[in-house]
Design an enzyme around this catalytic site. Structure first.
Site, PDB file in Angstrom:
ATOM      1  N   GLU A 219      -1.644   0.721  -5.060  1.00  0.00           N
ATOM      2  CA  GLU A 219      -1.613  -0.754  -4.506  1.00  0.00           C
ATOM      3  C   GLU A 219      -2.817  -1.420  -4.986  1.00  0.00           C
ATOM      4  O   GLU A 219      -2.500  -2.276  -6.033  1.00  0.00           O
ATOM      5  CB  GLU A 219      -1.363  -0.368  -2.946  1.00  0.00           C
ATOM      6  CG  GLU A 219      -1.122  -1.977  -2.464  1.00  0.00           C
ATOM      7  CD  GLU A 219      -1.470  -2.058  -0.913  1.00  0.00           C
ATOM      8  OE1 GLU A 219      -0.934  -2.969  -0.438  1.00  0.00           O
ATOM      9  OE2 GLU A 219      -1.910  -1.192  -0.425  1.00  0.00           O
ATOM     10  N   ASP A 308       5.916  -2.887   5.651  1.00  0.00           N
ATOM     11  CA  ASP A 308       4.485  -2.633   5.665  1.00  0.00           C
ATOM     12  C   ASP A 308       3.847  -3.235   6.715  1.00  0.00           C
ATOM     13  O   ASP A 308       3.563  -2.431   7.950  1.00  0.00           O
ATOM     14  CB  ASP A 308       3.707  -3.217   4.357  1.00  0.00           C
ATOM     15  CG  ASP A 308       2.356  -2.761   4.004  1.00  0.00           C
ATOM     16  OD1 ASP A 308       1.837  -1.753   4.672  1.00  0.00           O
ATOM     17  OD2 ASP A 308       1.857  -3.274   3.088  1.00  0.00           O
TER      18      ASP A 308
END
Length: 370
Positions: A219, A308
């Protein structure tokens, strides 16, 4: 205390959107990233905690706007406000209960609550007491949903912070609770500069004990981070993994070439827990339309869709599905495919997964107009 709707319309969703009715599986949903804005205001008022706004609508916009900076570090700073309010048994219980009810409102039939107990000890709780408080809240949410004829299965993903040195202790905590709601282990937090390999002792312990692991990787850091998670730390799933695209040569669209790691991840069906809106916010992807999730899907990678942090991204599972349909060309079959992928890779016993799969494949999923 303000009265909350039991099953509020999810963030960013038209209440009449037919996608709401589709059964969903959410593998990457942070407990401290999904609080209701009104709950934040009420909990802050109880302890005199200063917030950017005391209006629920304005506060929700503040969280989302603060996370639109494209900076993961600034994105993570917003959690200072939510975790500050989750330091007692009562507050953890409430947040966990509402977390479940919000999943139900979003059509989710299986969800894993990802959170880091070590960040919730300022009120005097021990690690085990914190885990017990969350589990009691999750159980209460499941029971409350059942009273309304709604079914959901949930589990805890016990998470260690990658910048800290407590991963072995947190791994041992997860193992103590493995038969009482804990279904897996994760490390999270600032990825760049804090490699997963720093926590190999914890991962080796979990591997010996046959306990499932997912790792935030790919990420804020690149391909090496994903490689360490898969090859050094025995991760069964990758949290995000969006930057694995950097190991793929896309210069010839008609003949894309996969690097060694990307090919390994694809061919061995290592699931990527991709979160499009969040990935765009943190600049891990340029847009929903150009998010690698669609390319990964088309190339046969095992892709799972997740929100998320629903508060920080102003999103939900339904909204993520709608965005992919409206902006990335996904269709109903794609949504079913990604949901089945997620369920097949849930940290849940096979018989339980198979039972939920029957629910996921009900005729309504394939026949609805979306």
């Amino acid at each position: 205390m303000t009265s909350h709707p039991r099953f509020p319309t999810p963030f960013g969703v038209d209440p009449h959107d037919p996608l709401l009715a589709l059964p969903k599986v959410s593998l990457h949903d942070h407990l401290d990233g999904g609080l209701r804005p009104q709950t934040i205001i009420e909990l802050a008022d109880e302890i005199g905690y200063q917030l950017p706004s005391n209006n629920a609508g304005e506060l929700q916009l503040w969280f989302r706007d603060a996370c639109d900076s494209g900076d993961l570090v600034r994105y993570l700073e917003t959690f200072d406000h939510t975790t500050a309010l989750m330091q007692t048994h009562a507050n953890l219980h409430r947040v966990a209960t509402e977390w479940v009810l919000d999943q139900v409102a979003d059509g989710v039939i299986y969800a894993e609550a990802r959170w880091a107990p070590e960040q919730h000890l300022a009120g005097g709780l021990s690690l085990d007491e914190a885990v017990d408080a969350v589990q009691a809240g999750l159980d209460a949410g499941v029971a409350e949903a059942a009273l309304e004829g709604k079914t959901i299965v949930v589990g805890q993903l016990i998470t260690a912070m990658r910048h800290a040195d407590r991963s072995v202790e947190i791994a041992e905590l997860a193992l103590r609770h493995r038969d009482a709601g804990a279904v897996g282990f994760d490390i999270a937090g600032a990825e760049l500069g804090f490699p997963a390999s720093n926590h190999r002792e914890a991962f080796e312990l979990l591997h010996r004990e046959n306990f499932p692991v997912t790792i935030h990787a790919g990420e804020a850091d690149g391909v090496l981070s994903v490689w360490e998670a898969v090859q050094l730390c025995n991760a069964q799933r990758i949290g995000h993994g969006v930057r694995l695209i950097e190991d793929c040569d896309l210069s010839d669209p008609g003949n894309p070439r996969l690097g060694r790691l990307a090919q390994w991840v694809r061919d061995r069906h290592v699931p990527l827990e991709l979160c499009p809106s969040s990935n765009v916010q943190t600049a891990a992807a340029p847009s929903i339309a150009e998010h690698p999730i669609t390319w990964f899907k088309n190339q046969g990678f095992t892709v799972a869709l997740s929100p998320d942090n629903r508060l920080m991204s102003g999103t939900s599972m339904t909204r993520e599905m709608r965005l992919l349909m409206d902006e990335a060309g996904w269709d109903h079959d794609d949504l079913l495919w990604v949901s089945v992928n997620a369920l097949q890779n849930a940290f849940l016993d096979l018989p339980d997964r198979e039972a939920l799969l029957d629910e996921l494949l009900l005729p309504g999923f394939e026949g609805s107009s979306v």
